[in-house]
Scaffold this active site. Structure first.
Site, PDB file in Angstrom:
ATOM      1  N   ASP A 112      79.568  28.462  55.570  1.00 34.40           N
ATOM      2  CA  ASP A 112      80.938  28.652  55.070  1.00 34.40           C
ATOM      3  C   ASP A 112      81.246  27.894  53.779  1.00 34.40           C
ATOM      4  OD1 ASP A 112      80.748  26.259  56.453  1.00 34.40           O
ATOM      5  OD2 ASP A 112      82.756  26.390  57.306  1.00 34.40           O
ATOM      6  N   GLU A 199      76.013  13.320  60.494  1.00 39.40           N
ATOM      7  CA  GLU A 199      75.291  13.079  59.235  1.00 39.40           C
ATOM      8  C   GLU A 199      74.794  11.636  59.180  1.00 39.40           C
ATOM      9  OE1 GLU A 199      78.316  14.358  59.593  1.00 39.40           O
ATOM     10  OE2 GLU A 199      78.601  16.121  58.301  1.00 39.40           O
TER      11      GLU A 199
HETATM   12  C1  UGA Z   1      81.537  19.565  59.406  1.00 38.81           C
HETATM   13  C2  UGA Z   1      80.224  19.521  58.600  1.00 38.81           C
HETATM   14  O1  UGA Z   1      80.433  20.104  57.318  1.00 38.81           O
HETATM   15  C3  UGA Z   1      79.153  20.285  59.379  1.00 38.81           C
HETATM   16  O2  UGA Z   1      77.950  20.311  58.639  1.00 38.81           O
HETATM   17  C4  UGA Z   1      78.937  19.604  60.724  1.00 38.81           C
HETATM   18  O3  UGA Z   1      77.993  20.334  61.496  1.00 38.81           O
HETATM   19  C5  UGA Z   1      80.248  19.565  61.480  1.00 38.81           C
HETATM   20  O4  UGA Z   1      81.300  18.965  60.699  1.00 38.81           O
HETATM   21  C6  UGA Z   1      80.038  18.778  62.756  1.00 38.81           C
HETATM   22  O5  UGA Z   1      80.445  17.604  62.806  1.00 38.81           O
HETATM   23  O6  UGA Z   1      79.378  19.294  63.648  1.00 38.81           O
HETATM   24  P1  UGA Z   1      82.730  22.102  59.800  1.00 38.81           P
HETATM   25  O7  UGA Z   1      83.073  22.823  58.553  1.00 38.81           O
HETATM   26  O8  UGA Z   1      83.829  21.699  60.685  1.00 38.81           O
HETATM   27  O9  UGA Z   1      81.826  20.929  59.478  1.00 38.81           O
HETATM   28  O10 UGA Z   1      81.624  22.937  60.680  1.00 38.81           O
HETATM   29  P2  UGA Z   1      81.324  24.486  60.670  1.00 38.81           P
HETATM   30  O11 UGA Z   1      81.197  24.973  59.276  1.00 38.81           O
HETATM   31  O12 UGA Z   1      82.303  25.158  61.576  1.00 38.81           O
HETATM   32  O13 UGA Z   1      79.877  24.542  61.368  1.00 38.81           O
HETATM   33  C7  UGA Z   1      78.716  24.025  60.732  1.00 38.81           C
HETATM   34  C8  UGA Z   1      77.597  25.069  60.785  1.00 38.81           C
HETATM   35  O14 UGA Z   1      77.292  25.380  62.140  1.00 38.81           O
HETATM   36  C9  UGA Z   1      77.963  26.391  60.096  1.00 38.81           C
HETATM   37  O15 UGA Z   1      76.857  26.845  59.341  1.00 38.81           O
HETATM   38  C10 UGA Z   1      78.274  27.330  61.256  1.00 38.81           C
HETATM   39  O16 UGA Z   1      77.980  28.678  61.001  1.00 38.81           O
HETATM   40  C11 UGA Z   1      77.377  26.777  62.365  1.00 38.81           C
HETATM   41  N1  UGA Z   1      77.918  27.033  63.726  1.00 38.81           N
HETATM   42  C12 UGA Z   1      79.220  26.764  64.031  1.00 38.81           C
HETATM   43  C13 UGA Z   1      77.085  27.555  64.703  1.00 38.81           C
HETATM   44  O17 UGA Z   1      75.898  27.802  64.454  1.00 38.81           O
HETATM   45  N2  UGA Z   1      77.592  27.781  65.967  1.00 38.81           N
HETATM   46  C14 UGA Z   1      78.899  27.540  66.286  1.00 38.81           C
HETATM   47  O18 UGA Z   1      79.308  27.788  67.457  1.00 38.81           O
HETATM   48  C15 UGA Z   1      79.736  27.023  65.288  1.00 38.81           C
HETATM   49 MN    MN Z   2      82.064  24.289  57.529  1.00 36.23          MN
END
Ligand code: UGA
Ligand code: MN
Length: 253
Positions: A112, A199
Site C-alpha cells: 500500500d 521493525e
Molecule cells: C505498519 C508498517 O508499515 C508495516 O510494515 C507493519 O507490518 C505493520 O505496521 C505492523 O506493525 O504489522 P500498516 O500500514 O498499518 O503498517 O500495515 P499494512 O499496510 O496494513 O500491512 C503491511 C503488509 O502486510 C501489507 O503489504 C499488507 O498487504 C500485508 N497484509 C496485511 C497481509 O499480508 N495480511 C493481512 O491480513 C493484512
Molecule cells: Mn501499510
C-alpha cells in the site's frame, strides 16, 4: 546489486490497484526481483496472472497467517502484526536459493505504500543496513533518522511515536544487504513482537545503531510514503449481490 523487494499481500477489492501501482514503479528499476507473498492458503489466479503479465522478475509465494494472529473485522489495524509469516517465508526462500556470493539488497515493500524509483538507486549503496526518511508515518509528515552532515552518521531519530524503540523506524525506512541476512540465518519477524516493535526487534537481531548507513542526502529527502488506501464503499454492490447480480461478472478488478 540485485534489489529483492518482499511484498506481503492479501485479497481485497483494492489489491490489484495496489499491485499495479507498485509494478509500474518497479519496472523502472534495474536488477529488480520482486518476491510477492500472498497471505492465503493457495496462490490466487489474480496474483498469478498479474505477475505473469507484469514483465518483472519475480517469485510468487504464499503462506496464510494463522487465524489466531489474523485481525478481526472490528479490530483496530495496529492490534496484530501484519506480514510476519509472509516476510519470513520470503527470507527462507532467499536463504534456500542464494549464497553469500550474490550481491543483493533486501527491502520490505508493503503493497500500500508509494515508492519513488529514486529510493532504489539509494539502496545500491548499502553494505550493511541503509536507512532513510519515510513520509506520512508515525503521526508525522516525515519520520526520519537524524544524520550528522560532517560524519554522515545517524545520531538519532525524530520519531515521536514510541521513541524509546531501539530502531524507531517504519518497515519502509530501511533495507539490508543480502549477505547480512544470509549470515544471520535465524533472523526473523515474530508474532510475539510488542505492537509497533516489529521493525525494531527485527533490526536488533542484525545491527547496532552505529552501523546504520544514512541515505537519501543524509536523510533529508523523502523517496517513500507510508500511504494507506481507503477501502472503497461498496454498498450498492452488496445490494446487487443480494439480488444475485454483480457489476463485475467476468471482469477482474
Ligand atoms: C505498519 C508498517 O508499515 C508495516 O510494515 C507493519 O507490518 C505493520 O505496521 C505492523 O506493525 O504489522 P500498516 O500500514 O498499518 O503498517 O500495515 P499494512 O499496510 O496494513 O500491512 C503491511 C503488509 O502486510 C501489507 O503489504 C499488507 O498487504 C500485508 N497484509 C496485511 C497481509 O499480508 N495480511 C493481512 O491480513 C493484512
Ligand atoms: Mn501499510
Amino acid at each position: 546489486p540485485t534489489i529483492f523487494a518482499i511484498t506481503p499481500t492479501f485479497a481485497r477489492p483494492v489489491q490489484k490497484a495496489e499491485l499495479t501501482r507498485l509494478a509500474q514503479a518497479f519496472l523502472q528499476v534495474p536488477n529488480f526481483h520482486w518476491i510477492v507473498v500472498e497471505d492465503s492458503a493457495t496462490r490466487t489466479n489474480l496474483v498469478t496472472n498479474f505477475l505473469w503479465e507484469s514483465g518483472l522478475n519475480y517469485q510468487h509465494l504464499n503462506v496464510i497467517t494463522p487465524s489466531n494472529y489474523k485481525l478481526g473485522i472490528n479490530d483496530p489495524h495496529w492490534k496484530k502484526p501484519r506480514g510476519v509469516a509472509q516476510r519470513n517465508a520470503a527470507l527462507n526462500w532467499l536463504r534456500n536459493n542464494y549464497n553469500t556470493s550474490t550481491n543483493g539488497v533486501v527491502y520490505f515493500a508493503d503493497d500500500d505504500n508509494t515508492y519513488s524509483i529514486k529510493l532504489f538507486k539509494e539502496m545500491e549503496k548499502i553494505k550493511v543496513v541503509g536507512v532513510w526518511p519515510v513520509g506520512l508515518v508515525g503521526g508525522l509528515m516525515v519520520e526520519r533518522p537524524i544524520c550528522d552532515n560532517t560524519t554522515n552518521k545517524v545520531i538519532g531519530f525524530n520519531s515521536v511515536w514510541k521513541p524509546e524503540r531501539s530502531f524507531p523506524l517504519d518497515m519502509a525506512g530501511f533495507a539490508i544487504n543480502l549477505k547480512i541476512l544470509l549470515e544471520k540465518k535465524d533472523t526473523a519477524f515474530s508474532f510475539r513482537a510488542k505492537p509497533g516493535y516489529q521493525e525494531s526487534e527485527f533490526l536488533e537481531q542484525l545491527v547496532t545503531r552505529d552501523q546504520l548507513e544514512p541515505l537519501a542526502d543524509c536523510c533529508t529527502k523523502v523517496y517513500v510514503w507510508h500511504t494507506r488506501t481507503e477501502s472503497p464503499p461498496l454498498r450498492d454492490e452488496q445490494r446487487l449481490i443480494k439480488m444475485g447480480k454483480k457489476s463485475n461478472d467476468n471482469i477482474e478488478i
